[in-house]
Write a protein that holds these residues in place. Structure first.
Motif, PDB file in Angstrom:
ATOM      1  N   LEU A  12      30.220 -22.870 110.102  1.00  0.00           N
ATOM      2  CA  LEU A  12      30.945 -24.134 110.234  1.00  0.00           C
ATOM      3  C   LEU A  12      30.618 -24.761 111.580  1.00  0.00           C
ATOM      4  O   LEU A  12      30.788 -24.119 112.620  1.00  0.00           O
ATOM      5  N   VAL A  14      31.173 -27.501 114.636  1.00  0.00           N
ATOM      6  CA  VAL A  14      32.158 -28.388 115.274  1.00  0.00           C
ATOM      7  C   VAL A  14      31.443 -29.092 116.433  1.00  0.00           C
ATOM      8  O   VAL A  14      31.487 -28.634 117.576  1.00  0.00           O
ATOM      9  N   PRO A  30      25.379 -27.441 117.269  1.00  0.00           N
ATOM     10  CA  PRO A  30      25.323 -26.961 115.878  1.00  0.00           C
ATOM     11  C   PRO A  30      24.038 -27.346 115.148  1.00  0.00           C
ATOM     12  O   PRO A  30      23.419 -26.489 114.492  1.00  0.00           O
ATOM     13  N   ASP A  63      29.887 -29.590 108.829  1.00  0.00           N
ATOM     14  CA  ASP A  63      30.560 -29.844 110.100  1.00  0.00           C
ATOM     15  C   ASP A  63      31.965 -30.391 109.903  1.00  0.00           C
ATOM     16  O   ASP A  63      32.255 -31.046 108.888  1.00  0.00           O
ATOM     17  N   ILE A  76      40.324 -29.592 113.129  1.00  0.00           N
ATOM     18  CA  ILE A  76      39.699 -28.267 113.078  1.00  0.00           C
ATOM     19  C   ILE A  76      40.597 -27.278 112.341  1.00  0.00           C
ATOM     20  O   ILE A  76      40.146 -26.526 111.470  1.00  0.00           O
ATOM     21  N   CYS A  80      39.674 -25.266 108.822  1.00  0.00           N
ATOM     22  CA  CYS A  80      39.694 -23.804 108.806  1.00  0.00           C
ATOM     23  C   CYS A  80      40.694 -23.288 107.782  1.00  0.00           C
ATOM     24  O   CYS A  80      40.410 -22.315 107.058  1.00  0.00           O
ATOM     25  N   LEU A  90      34.929 -17.303 108.797  1.00  0.00           N
ATOM     26  CA  LEU A  90      34.216 -18.382 109.481  1.00  0.00           C
ATOM     27  C   LEU A  90      33.449 -17.910 110.706  1.00  0.00           C
ATOM     28  O   LEU A  90      33.970 -17.173 111.541  1.00  0.00           O
ATOM     29  N   THR A  92      31.887 -20.109 113.494  1.00  0.00           N
ATOM     30  CA  THR A  92      31.928 -21.513 113.899  1.00  0.00           C
ATOM     31  C   THR A  92      31.017 -21.760 115.088  1.00  0.00           C
ATOM     32  O   THR A  92      31.008 -20.985 116.052  1.00  0.00           O
ATOM     33  N   SER A 100      38.193 -23.190 120.123  1.00  0.00           N
ATOM     34  CA  SER A 100      38.690 -21.870 119.731  1.00  0.00           C
ATOM     35  C   SER A 100      40.186 -21.882 119.464  1.00  0.00           C
ATOM     36  O   SER A 100      40.673 -21.134 118.595  1.00  0.00           O
ATOM     37  N   ILE A 103      41.016 -23.096 115.901  1.00  0.00           N
ATOM     38  CA  ILE A 103      40.501 -22.105 114.951  1.00  0.00           C
ATOM     39  C   ILE A 103      41.448 -20.917 114.875  1.00  0.00           C
ATOM     40  O   ILE A 103      41.813 -20.440 113.790  1.00  0.00           O
ATOM     41  N   ASP A 238      33.342 -17.504 116.907  1.00  0.00           N
ATOM     42  CA  ASP A 238      32.770 -18.788 117.326  1.00  0.00           C
ATOM     43  C   ASP A 238      31.728 -18.525 118.397  1.00  0.00           C
ATOM     44  O   ASP A 238      31.827 -17.570 119.168  1.00  0.00           O
TER      45      ASP A 238
END
Length: 271
Positions: A12, A14, A30, A63, A76, A80, A90, A92, A100, A103, A238
């Protein structure tokens, strides 16, 4: 709460860096990492024997669309929530480290017990930084205030000041500073682990593409070893703070893609 093994692991993105406290650019990460994963020199095999390109349990969830910094937490967290509710764990890609917090707000709804392994040069425990409580310097203060984990273990830390030490004591954080490296004994976890991996936890000799270069960090191999040695299910992760604008000859992009592979492989093995 999640009690049974889940079926998939999703990448995923972000692309958000509005809370960067120094230089922007992490929002570009990303797409850069995906480009290396899909069109670069890497194959799909991980060191632990999982081939991502052959796995039906590995997918790309695209995204998160964030229109402004005012709603980044809700956007976000909601995305999630959707994926975790579909039995999808996930991995991320940030973005700055502020991502974070939302998430983990989502993860806490699905896991009764969770330990965070946080690899970083910085503790990110400021109560507020430059007037912003959601700065990339603050996410773990918010996490701990909200009780979003049962244990926070930080590795690679090498920038502590008085305020951060006070926060570590206040929140009972296990901060393993680089001045004491290597660890006297391997890390042992009792609960499922969420990994938050800030690329600047790695020494800039290996990862120059970050906004906050802090010499004296971990090697690439040491970080990969930490990932491989996680002894309980790795249920989320992440990878944040890669700044393509600061990279040299795609060195950091290649490393970030390698870390995606190893983290994804470890997560898939725990399904």
């Amino acid at each position: 709460m999640v009690e049974n093994p889940v079926g998939k692991v999703a990448l995923l993105g972000v692309p958000f860096d509005d809370n960067s406290s120094f230089e922007r650019g992490a929002a570009l990460a990303p797409n850069k990492i995906r480009d290396v994963l899909n069109h670069g020199s890497l194959n799909g095999a991980t060191e632990l024997g999982v081939n991502l390109r052959e796995s039906k349990q590995w997918l790309d969830a695209g995204d998160v669309d964030i229109s402004s910094s005012d709603n980044f937490i809700d956007k976000i967290e909601q995305r999630c929530d959707q994926l975790l509710a579909q039995n999808t764990r996930l991995l991320t890609l940030g973005g700055d480290h502020s991502i974070s917090y939302p998430i983990l707000k989502s993860y806490r709804k699905f896991f009764d017990k969770i330990t965070i392994l946080h690899i970083d040069a910085h503790s990110d425990l400021y109560d507020s930084f430059k007037g912003n409580r959601y700065s990339n310097a603050c996410p773990f203060a918010r996490v701990m205030e909200d009780g979003l984990c049962d244990r926070l273990v930080q590795v690679g830390i090498r920038t502590l000041n008085l305020h951060q030490n006070e926060q570590i004591e206040k929140f009972k954080v296990e901060s393993l500073e680089m001045r004491h490296w290597p660890l006297a004994q391997p890390l042992v976890f009792q609960h499922p682990v969420y990994l938050s991996l800030d690329i600047d936890g790695i020494d800039p000799a290996f990862a120059p593409g970050v906004s906050h270069r802090e010499p004296g960090g971990l090697t690439s191999r040491e970080v990969i070893h930490l990932i491989h040695q996680i002894n309980t299910p790795l249920v989320g992760a992440d990878i944040v703070e890669f700044n393509p604008n600061k990279d040299i000859d795609n060195m950091t992009a290649q490393l970030a893609a390698k870390l995606v592979k190893e983290v994804a492989g470890k997560m898939l093995m725990g399904l």
